[in-house]
Design a protein around this motif. Structure first.
Motif, PDB file in Angstrom:
ATOM      1  N   PRO A 193     -12.675 -18.667   8.772  1.00 21.89           N
ATOM      2  CA  PRO A 193     -11.407 -18.877   9.463  1.00 21.89           C
ATOM      3  C   PRO A 193     -11.074 -17.711  10.394  1.00 21.89           C
ATOM      4  CG  PRO A 193     -11.121 -18.916   7.051  1.00 21.89           C
ATOM      5  CD  PRO A 193     -12.495 -18.448   7.316  1.00 21.89           C
ATOM      6  N   SER A 194     -10.408 -18.008  11.483  1.00 25.61           N
ATOM      7  CA  SER A 194     -10.232 -16.973  12.513  1.00 25.61           C
ATOM      8  C   SER A 194      -9.086 -16.014  12.192  1.00 25.61           C
ATOM      9  CB  SER A 194      -9.986 -17.632  13.871  1.00 25.61           C
ATOM     10  OG  SER A 194      -8.797 -18.415  13.801  1.00 25.61           O
ATOM     11  N   ARG A 195      -8.040 -16.536  11.556  1.00 23.03           N
ATOM     12  CA  ARG A 195      -6.887 -15.658  11.294  1.00 23.03           C
ATOM     13  C   ARG A 195      -7.137 -14.840  10.032  1.00 23.03           C
ATOM     14  NH1 ARG A 195      -1.266 -18.737  11.738  1.00 23.03           N
ATOM     15  NH2 ARG A 195      -2.003 -19.604   9.747  1.00 23.03           N
ATOM     16  N   ARG A 196      -6.928 -13.546  10.151  1.00 19.07           N
ATOM     17  CA  ARG A 196      -7.221 -12.658   9.030  1.00 19.07           C
ATOM     18  C   ARG A 196      -6.220 -11.507   8.946  1.00 19.07           C
ATOM     19  NH1 ARG A 196     -13.715 -12.640   8.284  1.00 19.07           N
ATOM     20  NH2 ARG A 196     -14.007 -14.875   8.634  1.00 19.07           N
ATOM     21  N   LEU A 197      -6.205 -10.892   7.773  1.00 19.96           N
ATOM     22  CA  LEU A 197      -5.508  -9.615   7.603  1.00 19.96           C
ATOM     23  C   LEU A 197      -6.573  -8.557   7.383  1.00 19.96           C
ATOM     24  CD1 LEU A 197      -2.567 -10.583   5.178  1.00 19.96           C
ATOM     25  CD2 LEU A 197      -2.620 -10.677   7.680  1.00 19.96           C
ATOM     26  N   THR A 198      -6.367  -7.391   7.958  1.00 23.27           N
ATOM     27  CA  THR A 198      -7.376  -6.342   7.805  1.00 23.27           C
ATOM     28  C   THR A 198      -6.734  -4.964   7.790  1.00 23.27           C
ATOM     29  OG1 THR A 198      -9.458  -5.432   8.710  1.00 23.27           O
ATOM     30  CG2 THR A 198      -7.784  -6.102  10.314  1.00 23.27           C
ATOM     31  N   VAL A 199      -7.341  -4.049   7.044  1.00 19.96           N
ATOM     32  CA  VAL A 199      -6.942  -2.649   7.190  1.00 19.96           C
ATOM     33  C   VAL A 199      -7.485  -2.159   8.522  1.00 19.96           C
ATOM     34  CG1 VAL A 199      -6.891  -2.191   4.688  1.00 19.96           C
ATOM     35  CG2 VAL A 199      -9.004  -1.766   5.993  1.00 19.96           C
ATOM     36  N   THR A 200      -6.896  -1.070   8.988  1.00 23.29           N
ATOM     37  CA  THR A 200      -7.310  -0.505  10.276  1.00 23.29           C
ATOM     38  C   THR A 200      -8.350   0.607  10.070  1.00 23.29           C
ATOM     39  OG1 THR A 200      -5.452   1.024  10.118  1.00 23.29           O
ATOM     40  CG2 THR A 200      -5.101  -1.039  11.363  1.00 23.29           C
ATOM     41  N   LEU A 201      -8.969   1.023  11.158  1.00 22.74           N
ATOM     42  CA  LEU A 201      -9.986   2.080  11.049  1.00 22.74           C
ATOM     43  C   LEU A 201      -9.455   3.368  10.426  1.00 22.74           C
ATOM     44  CD1 LEU A 201     -12.253   1.954  14.263  1.00 22.74           C
ATOM     45  CD2 LEU A 201     -12.964   1.669  11.870  1.00 22.74           C
ATOM     46  N   PRO A 202      -8.233   3.807  10.780  1.00 26.58           N
ATOM     47  CA  PRO A 202      -7.756   5.062  10.150  1.00 26.58           C
ATOM     48  C   PRO A 202      -7.673   4.955   8.627  1.00 26.58           C
ATOM     49  CG  PRO A 202      -6.425   4.541  12.059  1.00 26.58           C
ATOM     50  CD  PRO A 202      -7.295   3.357  11.813  1.00 26.58           C
ATOM     51  N   VAL A 203      -7.364   3.750   8.108  1.00 33.08           N
ATOM     52  CA  VAL A 203      -7.320   3.597   6.644  1.00 33.08           C
ATOM     53  C   VAL A 203      -8.717   3.848   6.077  1.00 33.08           C
ATOM     54  CG1 VAL A 203      -7.004   1.928   4.753  1.00 33.08           C
ATOM     55  CG2 VAL A 203      -5.347   2.036   6.646  1.00 33.08           C
ATOM     56  N   LEU A 259       0.842  -1.210   0.000  1.00 36.14           N
ATOM     57  CA  LEU A 259       0.000   0.000   0.000  1.00 36.14           C
ATOM     58  C   LEU A 259       0.870   1.250   0.000  1.00 36.14           C
ATOM     59  CD1 LEU A 259      -2.929  -0.884   2.468  1.00 36.14           C
ATOM     60  CD2 LEU A 259      -2.846  -1.093  -0.031  1.00 36.14           C
ATOM     61  N   ARG A 260       1.968   1.213   0.746  1.00 38.47           N
ATOM     62  CA  ARG A 260       2.837   2.401   0.809  1.00 38.47           C
ATOM     63  C   ARG A 260       3.516   2.663  -0.535  1.00 38.47           C
ATOM     64  NH1 ARG A 260       3.364   4.569   5.854  1.00 38.47           N
ATOM     65  NH2 ARG A 260       2.651   3.312   7.612  1.00 38.47           N
ATOM     66  N   GLU A 261       3.645   1.597  -1.348  1.00 38.71           N
ATOM     67  CA  GLU A 261       4.202   1.811  -2.695  1.00 38.71           C
ATOM     68  C   GLU A 261       3.196   2.539  -3.592  1.00 38.71           C
ATOM     69  OE1 GLU A 261       6.599  -2.444  -2.748  1.00 38.71           O
ATOM     70  OE2 GLU A 261       5.175  -1.980  -4.375  1.00 38.71           O
ATOM     71  N   HIS A 262       1.903   2.301  -3.313  1.00 41.28           N
ATOM     72  CA  HIS A 262       0.862   2.884  -4.187  1.00 41.28           C
ATOM     73  C   HIS A 262       0.335   4.207  -3.684  1.00 41.28           C
ATOM     74  CE1 HIS A 262       0.846  -1.078  -6.067  1.00 41.28           C
ATOM     75  NE2 HIS A 262       0.239  -0.499  -7.072  1.00 41.28           N
ATOM     76  N   ARG A 322      -7.855  -0.229  18.389  1.00 39.80           N
ATOM     77  CA  ARG A 322      -7.140   0.847  19.104  1.00 39.80           C
ATOM     78  C   ARG A 322      -5.772   1.116  18.466  1.00 39.80           C
ATOM     79  NH1 ARG A 322     -10.061  -2.120  22.205  1.00 39.80           N
ATOM     80  NH2 ARG A 322      -8.517  -3.690  22.759  1.00 39.80           N
ATOM     81  N   GLN A 323      -5.613   0.590  17.246  1.00 40.03           N
ATOM     82  CA  GLN A 323      -4.350   0.754  16.528  1.00 40.03           C
ATOM     83  C   GLN A 323      -4.480   1.981  15.627  1.00 40.03           C
ATOM     84  OE1 GLN A 323      -0.988   0.865  15.306  1.00 40.03           O
ATOM     85  NE2 GLN A 323      -1.186  -1.059  16.431  1.00 40.03           N
ATOM     86  N   HIS A 324      -3.648   2.986  15.889  1.00 38.45           N
ATOM     87  CA  HIS A 324      -3.795   4.219  15.110  1.00 38.45           C
ATOM     88  C   HIS A 324      -2.583   4.546  14.269  1.00 38.45           C
ATOM     89  CE1 HIS A 324      -7.635   4.811  16.981  1.00 38.45           C
ATOM     90  NE2 HIS A 324      -7.105   4.689  18.179  1.00 38.45           N
ATOM     91  N   ASP A 325      -1.640   3.614  14.196  1.00 40.07           N
ATOM     92  CA  ASP A 325      -0.432   3.874  13.394  1.00 40.07           C
ATOM     93  C   ASP A 325      -0.336   2.951  12.178  1.00 40.07           C
ATOM     94  OD1 ASP A 325       1.152   4.159  16.564  1.00 40.07           O
ATOM     95  OD2 ASP A 325       0.399   5.771  15.274  1.00 40.07           O
ATOM     96  N   ARG A 326      -0.651   1.680  12.382  1.00 42.17           N
ATOM     97  CA  ARG A 326      -0.526   0.700  11.311  1.00 42.17           C
ATOM     98  C   ARG A 326      -1.640   0.821  10.290  1.00 42.17           C
ATOM     99  NH1 ARG A 326       2.186  -3.937  12.282  1.00 42.17           N
ATOM    100  NH2 ARG A 326       1.824  -4.258  10.024  1.00 42.17           N
ATOM    101  N   TRP A 327      -1.320   0.433   9.050  1.00 43.94           N
ATOM    102  CA  TRP A 327      -2.310   0.434   7.982  1.00 43.94           C
ATOM    103  C   TRP A 327      -2.984  -0.925   7.866  1.00 43.94           C
ATOM    104  CZ3 TRP A 327      -0.203   3.276   2.969  1.00 43.94           C
ATOM    105  CH2 TRP A 327       0.255   4.549   3.346  1.00 43.94           C
ATOM    106  N   VAL A 328      -2.194  -1.996   8.097  1.00 46.63           N
ATOM    107  CA  VAL A 328      -2.703  -3.359   7.945  1.00 46.63           C
ATOM    108  C   VAL A 328      -2.244  -4.188   9.145  1.00 46.63           C
ATOM    109  CG1 VAL A 328      -2.771  -5.412   6.469  1.00 46.63           C
ATOM    110  CG2 VAL A 328      -2.474  -3.152   5.427  1.00 46.63           C
TER     111      VAL A 328
END
Ligand code: 6PG
Length: 259
Positions: free
Chosen positions: A179-189, A129-132, A164-170
């Motif tokens: 399935p329980s394990r996932r990748l997700t964007v954060t609320l700030p994104v 994402l940071r590349e784009h 409560r994560q306000h720095d990370r994008w993913v």
């Protein structure tokens, strides 16, 4: 963020098909200038079951009417399973859209779910994402979101530390879903997007839709209530069934002329 005066736009259509048709038409209208301007549109897709019909419609009715080479497809979340797994959001989008429309492979940006460690996958996607997107936060042109019956969106579930994560994008998250394990964007994104469009259909979503749009839900309890783009639009695309618990005076949108 104070949501009391934040007003989401609500568009209500007779059924799921009409809702998907209207959203597809709006996407096509948004993408049209790319044909001449040479600009590109960055979309973040959601998974689950609801958007499949929308993706099929885009690949079908709009097969020859969208500037596919100017559209880039990302994901707001995915299950941390192989891309050929039947529960993969990428697989669903590939079957419904990517394999059926002339989208350059380089315009498709799946979440990497092949790492041993999900956190490495999250870091990798954040780097993608940071590349784009340059600047402190990505600004997607459209983030297409679904809504779970308990108020989750993307893979942001109630009481998740990810809220409560306000720095990370993913982030890599453990969820109560399967399935329980996932990748997700954060609320700030989500809240830095130009447009967040919720596509929600079916009577099982009526109660949560009313709760999210009621304006006083706690995002800790109902993460979708934490989505309010600071400088962007928030639209709920609903069918009558999902809108059934909204106030009678909720304005209704008319379905567009189908192509
Ligand atoms: C996922 C989705 C998720 C989905 C909701 C609604 O990975 O499952 O991204 O956020 O949008 O769970 O799912 P349905 O459309 O199946 O009701």
């Amino acid at each position: 963020m104070d949501r009391t005066n934040f007003r989401a736009e609500v568009r209500i259509f007779p059924d799921a098909e009409a809702t998907c048709a209207a959203l597809a038409a709006a996407l096509a209208e948004l993408a049209a200038p790319c044909l001449t301007s040479g600009s590109r549109l960055c979309l973040a897709l959601s998974g689950g079951t609801t958007p499949r019909r929308l993706y099929q419609r885009l690949a079908g009715a709009y097969h020859d009417r969208l500037p596919w080479n100017r559209l880039h497809f990302f994901f707001g979340d995915d299950r941390f399973v192989p891309h050929e797994d039947t529960t993969s959001n990428y697989r669903m989008a590939r079957e419904a859209l990517f394999d059926a429309a002339p989208i350059p492979q380089g315009n498709i940006h799946p979440m990497p779910t092949f790492f041993q460690d999900p956190a490495a996958g999250a870091a990798e996607y954040e780097a993608t994402l940071r590349e784009h997107f340059h600047g402190p936060w990505p600004r997607f042109d459209v983030m297409l979101q679904g809504l779970g019956t308990e108020g989750h969106t993307a893979s942001l579930f109630p009481h998740s530390p990810a809220l409560r994560q306000h720095d990370r994008w993913v982030l890599a998250v453990e969820t109560p879903a399967t399935p329980s394990r996932r990748l997700t964007v954060t609320l700030p994104v989500l809240n830095h997007a130009a447009r967040v469009w919720f596509l929600v259909t079916g009577s099982d979503k009526a109660e949560i839709v009313a709760r999210v749009l009621g304006g006083d839900a706690d995002p800790e309890e109902c993460p979708a209530a934490g989505v309010c783009p600071e400088h962007g639009e928030l639209v709920f695309w609903l069918d009558e069934a999902a809108a059934a618990a909204l106030p009678e005076n909720q304005p209704r949108s008319s379905a567009p002329a189908t192509p």
